[in-house]
Design a protein around this motif. Structure first.
Motif, PDB file in Angstrom:
ATOM      1  N   GLN A 146       0.817  -1.217   0.000  1.00 43.84           N
ATOM      2  CA  GLN A 146       0.000   0.000   0.000  1.00 43.84           C
ATOM      3  C   GLN A 146       0.852   1.270   0.000  1.00 43.84           C
ATOM      4  N   ARG A 205      -4.056   1.329  18.547  1.00 45.82           N
ATOM      5  CA  ARG A 205      -5.070   0.480  17.927  1.00 45.82           C
ATOM      6  C   ARG A 205      -4.900  -0.980  18.349  1.00 45.82           C
TER       7      ARG A 205
ATOM      8  N   SER B  98      -3.749   3.262   9.402  1.00 44.85           N
ATOM      9  CA  SER B  98      -2.989   2.020   9.602  1.00 44.85           C
ATOM     10  C   SER B  98      -2.168   1.641   8.381  1.00 44.85           C
ATOM     11  N   GLY B  99      -2.646   1.978   7.188  1.00 45.69           N
ATOM     12  CA  GLY B  99      -1.906   1.624   5.985  1.00 45.69           C
ATOM     13  C   GLY B  99      -2.149   0.205   5.514  1.00 45.69           C
ATOM     14  N   VAL B 100      -3.012  -0.524   6.199  1.00 52.17           N
ATOM     15  CA  VAL B 100      -3.300  -1.891   5.764  1.00 52.17           C
ATOM     16  C   VAL B 100      -4.799  -2.093   5.515  1.00 52.17           C
ATOM     17  N   LYS B 101      -5.520  -1.002   5.359  1.00 54.86           N
ATOM     18  CA  LYS B 101      -6.949  -1.144   5.135  1.00 54.86           C
ATOM     19  C   LYS B 101      -7.350  -0.366   3.896  1.00 54.86           C
ATOM     20  N   GLU B 102      -8.304  -0.898   3.164  1.00 61.53           N
ATOM     21  CA  GLU B 102      -8.655  -0.277   1.893  1.00 61.53           C
ATOM     22  C   GLU B 102      -9.911   0.586   1.960  1.00 61.53           C
ATOM     23  N   GLU B 106     -13.231  -0.481   7.198  1.00 66.81           N
ATOM     24  CA  GLU B 106     -12.248  -1.454   7.698  1.00 66.81           C
ATOM     25  C   GLU B 106     -11.206  -0.790   8.600  1.00 66.81           C
ATOM     26  N   GLU B 107     -10.887   0.464   8.265  1.00 63.16           N
ATOM     27  CA  GLU B 107      -9.908   1.198   9.072  1.00 63.16           C
ATOM     28  C   GLU B 107     -10.413   1.331  10.510  1.00 63.16           C
TER      29      GLU B 107
END
Lengths: 246, 284, 206
Positions: A146, A205, B98-102, B106-107
């Protein structure tokens, strides 16, 4: 993503790739390996990624394969000469070596290109987590995938900003070299320092919670997945029996 | 009831010669909103990091004194436990994605996933938060593509998803426009009504005056003043610590010096209006 | 400080991996835009390996090729080169070679040799001496001059890669000098890049 093949479970698709790789390596000769490629073109079109598949293939594999032929056939001398004209000499051993080599490269590469085109990252990460890989592992891979496009965009912005500030990006080598650092420098320093805040943001988180991570996104193996895996497995077993025991 | 207590807390960063926190004694009451003010290197963020336990575990350095959360010392909590006890929202909206959610949906779900929450429960909670934060229009968007203010709202929602008793909010609006700022303060007000304990670091003094119960004034690593917003923000001593007073309070204090007596020193516009009306009716 | 593989994998170090991979990608992109004769595609791997150690360096290198390999699978085997460079750079950093001029020169030379050798292994064994890029012309010249395939490829790699590896390391070092000490102090391998004065402050505080 409505295509039935794209919707297959990632490990089902991976088992196809593994079968292709093993088949390619175990099978003597090169004809059957070469035939893998047209089969994957068809599969890619059925999966709805035909054009992307061909373009990725041409960009990455085509030149390489061409060079291998030139090198092996003309530049590495061996005993048997097939054809010769002027300084060019075509050697038989070289031709055979390049056929063997390129057939494997083409077969394995096409299966991998197809796999990554039809498997969404999200599915891949879900399957990896489900298979027991740690969330740190999937986090690193996912965030890398990403982050790359984000950083590319950012570097483009910096490039334009520096240009408008009058930093020359064309001209002699020295000028271009000098332009490099003011571009990369801010990007490196800001992105590295941001990791510090990012650690804390992740901790906030509950990243370090010791319980097993769950997933809101769900996917599961369907009957068609089991069918595909069984066909691949039986097919491969028959191949192994035919190849080594018959 | 005291939620967090700090006794004789001193802290020094590993590479610095001076202590950044000195003799901190503080009691944070359950359900109140605290405004933490002071000039830039007064130690506000450092104090927040101590409360959240990021100091010393992440920053290293030398920390002395006692810090208790809900009757237990902060060291007794694990990093994972603290995430569900003390929510922490940061200044920079960009590093909080987070950088891992689209998608935004989801974030917001990510923290709950890390806690191993069942998918059905996650769905329910996130939908609730999306409604509460008015994020409906954004929920399918990629978090990377949001504006700073939107990111900050999503980050705050993601923290509140873990349902912490205490929420530390460090300069949430420093990179936001007035509209984004207003949205954030609406959420803070909502959290206050839900009985959360909130510690807010913020420079926009008029907003603090309007929303917080107690003000803590810091300067050079020490807590100089602490008390009810109406008391602290009408005391000129704040100015000597590099702090600010609300515009209306400054004006009223100046009027008082000029001989116009005010019934009370107002700290918000509404209070000022009431005070002025009172003076006018008296003079007529 | 404690050592060991697990000890190296702090959350901060893990987060440097995506950054390192992206920096290598951007380094490559910028060097093509500026038409530089060297490719700065190892910049992220070397930088991260220097401050976060050999194992994080190894993963940064390998993952970079794996991610590139999603579109171009031939990049995957070259991950072996990146892994070797990441691992070696990390160890050089651990052995404090980047803190003095002699060490830097030796590290640059060793790094170049390691890159050349590991790349030759992949190029000769899997791709018959070919990389699919311009440097193949040099290899072709060696072959045409009657050299063996291994000698040709290794010579090509040393000619084309040495400057590349050294420049990558040099720029990485240059950039590390600009990373604030308060960040470096949180990394297991950042210590050697903190100015001496501050290190003494740290020792006093401890």
């Amino acid at each position: 993503m409505t295509n039935a093949i794209q919707k297959l479970y990632p490990s089902t698709k991976m088992s196809i790739v593994l079968a292709v790789i093993l088949f390619t390596l175990m099978m003597p000769g090169y004809i059957s390996q070469y035939s893998v490629f047209p089969i994957f073109i068809i599969i890619a079109f059925i999966s709805g990624v035909g054009t992307k598949f061909l373009s990725a293939f041409i960009k990455s594999i085509f030149v390489l394969v061409l060079f291998i032929f030139v090198f092996q056939c003309f530049l590495i001398p061996s005993d048997t000469v097939i054809w010769s004209k002027g300084i060019l000499t075509l050697y038989k051993e070289g031709l055979e070596a390049s056929l063997l080599m390129t057939s494997k490269i083409i077969a394995i590469s096409s299966s991998l290109i197809w796999f990554f085109l039809v498997t969404p990252i999200k599915d891949m990460m879900f399957a990896l987590e489900k298979a027991g890989f740690s969330k740190k592992f999937t986090f690193v891979i996912y965030s890398t995938i990403q982050l790359i496009p984000q950083m590319k965009k950012l570097s483009q912005t910096i490039l334009e900003a520096q240009k408008s500030r009058g930093i020359e990006t064309e001209g002699s080598l020295m000028i271009r070299l000098k332009a490099f650092l003011p571009m990369l420098g801010p990007l490196v320093l800001s992105s590295i320092q941001q990791t510090e805040e990012k650690v804390l943001a992740l901790e906030a988180r509950a990243f370090s919670a010791t319980v097993r991570k769950s997933s809101y996104y769900q996917m599961s193996k369907k009957p068609v997945d089991y069918l595909v895996i069984s066909v691949i497995f039986i097919g491969f077993m028959i191949f192994v029996w035919w190849r080594f025991f018959k | 009831m005291s939620m967090i207590t700090m006794k004789n807390v001193y802290y020094q960063y590993p590479l610095e010669k001076e202590q950044v926190l000195k003799n901190i004694n503080l009691s944070i009451e359950k359900g109140k909103v605290y405004g933490l003010v002071g000039h830039n290197d007064a130690g506000k963020t450092t104090l927040c990091n101590v409360i959240r336990g990021f100091i010393p575990s992440f920053y290293r350095g030398k920390l002395t004194g006692e810090i208790e959360l809900d009757g237990k010392t902060i060291q007794e909590y694990s990093m994972g436990d603290l995430a569900t006890r003390i929510g922490y929202s940061f200044q920079n909206p960009f590093t909080q994605i987070s950088g891992v959610k689209e998608t935004v949906f989801e974030e917001i779900a990510y923290g709950l996933e890390n806690l191993g929450t069942a998918p059905e429960v996650i769905g329910e909670k996130v939908r609730e938060l999306i409604a509460m934060f008015k994020l409906d229009a954004l929920q399918e968007k990629n978090p990377f593509e949001l504006s700073g203010g939107q990111k900050q709202r999503v980050a705050l929602a993601a923290i509140i998803a873990l349902d912490p008793e205490v929420i530390v909010i460090d300069e949430p609006t420093s990179q936001l426009d007035p509209q984004g700022t207003e949205e954030i303060f609406k959420i803070i007000d909502l959290m206050k009504k839900k009985g959360k304990t909130i510690i807010l670091v913020e420079h926009k003094i008029d907003l603090i005056a309007a929303y917080v119960d107690e003000v803590i004034v810091m300067s050079q690593g020490e807590i100089k003043m602490i008390g009810k917003t109406s008391e602290v923000f009408t005391n000129k001593e704040v100015l000597t610590y590099g702090g600010q007073l609300p515009q209306v309070a400054l004006l009223s204090l100046a009027l008082q010096n000029a001989g116009i007596t005010m019934p009370t020193i107002p700290i918000t516009l509404v209070e000022a209006q009431q005070a002025i009306e009172k003076i006018l009716s008296r003079e007529v | 400080m404690k050592q060991g593989i697990k000890h190296d994998f702090t959350l901060l170090a893990l987060l440097l991996i995506p950054v390192g991979v992206s920096l290598s990608v951007v380094g490559y992109q910028l060097s093509s835009i500026l038409k530089l004769p060297v490719y700065l595609d190892l910049i992220g791997t070397t930088l991260v390996a220097m401050i976060a150690g050999p194992w994080i360096g190894l993963i940064t290198g390998g993952l970079g090729n794996l991610v590139n390999g999603m579109l171009n699978p031939t990049s995957i085997p070259f991950g072996f080169v990146s892994i070797c460079v990441g691992l070696a750079t990390g160890y050089f950093s651990k052995w404090k070679m980047y803190t003095n001029v002699v060490g830097i020169v030796i590290a640059g030379a060793l790094g170049a040799v390691i890159a050349a050798m590991s790349s030759a292994v992949v190029v000769v064994l899997l791709f018959g001496g070919v990389t699919g890029s311009g440097v193949d012309l040099i290899t072709a010249t060696f072959l045409a001059a009657g050299q063996q395939i291994w000698t040709s490829v290794i010579s090509t790699n040393i000619i084309s890669g040495t400057v590349n590896t050294i420049i990558n390391m040099a720029i990485a070092l240059f950039l590390i000098k600009r990373i604030p000490p308060r960040f470096l102090v949180k990394l297991n391998y950042g210590w050697n890049y903190i100015p001496k004065k501050l290190r003494e402050v740290f020792k006093q505080n401890d």
